[in-house]
Write an enzyme that holds these catalytic residues in place. Sequence first.
Site, PDB file in Angstrom:
ATOM      1  CB  SER A  38      -0.966  -0.047   1.174  1.00 28.91           C
ATOM      2  OG  SER A  38      -1.903   0.968   1.049  1.00 28.91           O
ATOM      3  CG  HIS A  39       0.614   3.785   3.429  1.00 27.57           C
ATOM      4  ND1 HIS A  39      -0.187   2.734   3.798  1.00 27.57           N
ATOM      5  CD2 HIS A  39       1.321   4.125   4.517  1.00 27.57           C
ATOM      6  CE1 HIS A  39       0.032   2.460   5.070  1.00 27.57           C
ATOM      7  NE2 HIS A  39       0.944   3.283   5.538  1.00 27.57           N
TER       8      HIS A  39
ATOM      9  CG  ASP B  32      -2.868   4.003  -1.356  1.00 28.42           C
ATOM     10  OD1 ASP B  32      -3.668   3.902  -2.304  1.00 28.42           O
ATOM     11  OD2 ASP B  32      -2.817   3.183  -0.419  1.00 28.42           O
TER      12      ASP B  32
ATOM     13  CG  ASP C 210      -3.142  -0.453  -2.137  1.00 26.62           C
ATOM     14  OD1 ASP C 210      -2.952   0.708  -1.723  1.00 26.62           O
ATOM     15  OD2 ASP C 210      -3.817  -1.292  -1.516  1.00 26.62           O
TER      16      ASP C 210
ATOM     17  CG  ASP D 130      -6.302   0.988  -0.601  1.00 24.38           C
ATOM     18  OD1 ASP D 130      -5.354   1.805  -0.598  1.00 24.38           O
ATOM     19  OD2 ASP D 130      -6.306  -0.057   0.084  1.00 24.38           O
ATOM     20  NE  ARG D 131      -3.690   4.384   3.183  1.00 24.20           N
ATOM     21  CZ  ARG D 131      -3.030   4.582   4.313  1.00 24.20           C
ATOM     22  NH1 ARG D 131      -2.520   5.776   4.580  1.00 24.20           N
ATOM     23  NH2 ARG D 131      -2.867   3.615   5.165  1.00 24.20           N
TER      24      ARG D 131
ATOM     25  CE  LYS E 290      -7.347   2.228   2.663  1.00 26.80           C
ATOM     26  NZ  LYS E 290      -7.015   0.981   3.352  1.00 26.80           N
TER      27      LYS E 290
HETATM   28  C1  VG1 Z   1      -3.199   1.997   8.379  1.00 21.03           C
HETATM   29  C2  VG1 Z   1      -4.362   2.938   8.563  1.00 21.03           C
HETATM   30  C3  VG1 Z   1      -5.663   2.191   8.396  1.00 21.03           C
HETATM   31  C4  VG1 Z   1      -5.693   1.490   7.030  1.00 21.03           C
HETATM   32  C5  VG1 Z   1      -4.467   0.611   6.892  1.00 21.03           C
HETATM   33  C6  VG1 Z   1      -4.372  -0.011   5.518  1.00 21.03           C
HETATM   34  O1  VG1 Z   1      -3.232   0.997   9.371  1.00 21.03           O
HETATM   35  O2  VG1 Z   1      -4.310   3.553   9.818  1.00 21.03           O
HETATM   36  O3  VG1 Z   1      -6.742   3.098   8.529  1.00 21.03           O
HETATM   37  O4  VG1 Z   1      -6.852   0.709   6.898  1.00 21.03           O
HETATM   38  O5  VG1 Z   1      -3.283   1.377   7.105  1.00 21.03           O
HETATM   39  O6  VG1 Z   1      -4.432   0.936   4.513  1.00 21.03           O
HETATM   40  P1  VG1 Z   1      -2.307   1.056  10.699  1.00 21.03           P
HETATM   41  O7  VG1 Z   1      -2.553  -0.229  11.412  1.00 21.03           O
HETATM   42  O8  VG1 Z   1      -0.897   1.250  10.234  1.00 21.03           O
HETATM   43  O9  VG1 Z   1      -2.771   2.248  11.459  1.00 21.03           O
HETATM   44  V1  VG1 Z   1      -3.536   0.711   3.113  1.00 21.03           V
HETATM   45  O10 VG1 Z   1      -4.078   1.837   1.973  1.00 21.03           O
HETATM   46  O11 VG1 Z   1      -2.024   0.917   3.735  1.00 21.03           O
HETATM   47  O12 VG1 Z   1      -3.849  -0.902   2.711  1.00 21.03           O
HETATM   48 CO    CO Z   2      -3.596   1.412   0.152  1.00 25.41          CO
END
Ligand code: VG1
Ligand code: CO
Length: 543
Positions: free
Chosen positions: A113-114, A277, A279, A281-282, A376
Amino acid sequence: MTITTQATTPIPGQKPGTSGLRKKTRVFMQPGYLENFVQSVFNGVGGIEGRTLVLGGDGRHFNDRAAQIILKMAAAAGAARVIVGQGALLSTPAASHLIRLRKADGGLVLSASHNPGGPDADFGVKYNIANGGPAPEAVTDAIHRASEGLRAYRILDAADADLSRPGEARLGEMIVEVVDPVADYADLMERLFDFDTIRALLAGGFRLRFDAMHAITGPYARALLEDRLGAAPGSIVNATPLPDFGGGHPDPNPVWAADLVGAMTGPEAPDFGAASDGDGDRNMILGRDVYVTPSDSLAVLAANAHLAPGYADGLRGVARSMPTSRAVDVVADALGIPCHATPTGWKFFGNLLDAGQATLCGEESAGTGSDHVREKDGLWAVLLWLNILAVRGQSVAEIMADHWARFGRHYYSRHDYEGVEAEGAARLIDGLRARLATLPGQSFAGLAVTAAEDFAYHDPVDGSVSRAQGVQIGLEGGARVVFRLSGTGTEGATLRVYLELAEADPARLHDDPQTALAPVIAAAEALAGITRHTGRKAPDVIT
Ligand code: VG1
Ligand code: CO
């Protein structure tokens, strides 16, 4: 072609976190590491013989190799068909849609992801279930248990599958179906939103800038915003997915997308700016000289979704993660619909969406989505915003000012302390937990505690209970602070401190958020002793 059964031993720590298993890329590249986890997924879900899976990723380093390994393991496990995005690419929401559209039994998304990508950065694997959503805790627990008892994995000894163009081919007995990663998703978007009205807005001189951050949304944004909606060529920047995201963090917030924030400042700035981001989804939403917090964005979308054709019948309910601000709660109240608060992570929204108890969901971490998929969805949020802007004929700044005047404003910020020593972070959280019962009534930096809890979620659909999801502390005057540890990091611990202050006074709706939140920030330090436990004087990232 022969199937090899490779003896192995359990690898500790193959436990999916908030969103799949994330580790350093080099860890995933160690011989057997990915193989062990993938076999654990297959075993944990009860085998995949005869099943259809979807496979794709965000294109980061190792995405292509990992996809080939997974295909050969799926063939060895007897899968009937794997539907793969061309080039092994799929955004997370497009993968979710494909699972649903093709009635697949599940899917694997290759992404951290990010988190940054590259050989020295991060990699990840997420398993999604047949509803298209992230595996719920019962499934991730089963996968983890399977990993703890793993003795062997099976893999087909075959040449790599050709993923370079759409079409079908056999890999052993299994069919590999390569599909255009964008087309089906873009068609879905066209059904949800009024493309004619958005096209007219863009033709009328409204300018937008979408920053794909060298990640997966580039091709999706080009197809939707430029090709189908007529945005001026060049509206999409950093549009070519790169295996290391150009060396940046593909995280759409004002810190990591500072270029976009700069481009959205001043009289010559475009009317609308957005980023997504790694992938896809953000999302981050900006107007000229305004940044819309993700929590506010969720509230605005909830209040205006009926302006888009896909939501013209209104919303059945909304859901937010617990740390997300309560701006959307106020909107839900006004609409007379339920508002659910879930633990952090999209997997907790799946049951509510499936049961029709929520139509829109969102998280403070720049995630919003709806029942159109079970993830998302960054571009979905961008298109819904554009649809709303086109119908209302107002600027982003005007929409925000109207929203706050009507519903009040929830000042909001998240302070992240990244890569802190795990013991100190645990001590901080444990210390708060131990004092929960005695906190109400005490004052910290002049603010009295009104409520204190370790958040537990009782899923209203399947009755499951998820405990210890974050320490939530209510403060006088509608303020709140939440402390929790990240479940997506790959180094040490990351402490997240979520700060919120509800403000209804019309004279105080346009302050600087960090200034408005200063008393809450001071109370958070006094409550938890952040500096004492982490050795940090200030957060690493403020969003
Ligand atoms: C983070 C965010 C959470 C989100 C998750 C995955 O998790 O706070 O809201 O759902 O990333 O998003 P954490 O446990 O690091 O707080 V993504 O777009 O990184 O799959
Ligand atoms: Co993501």
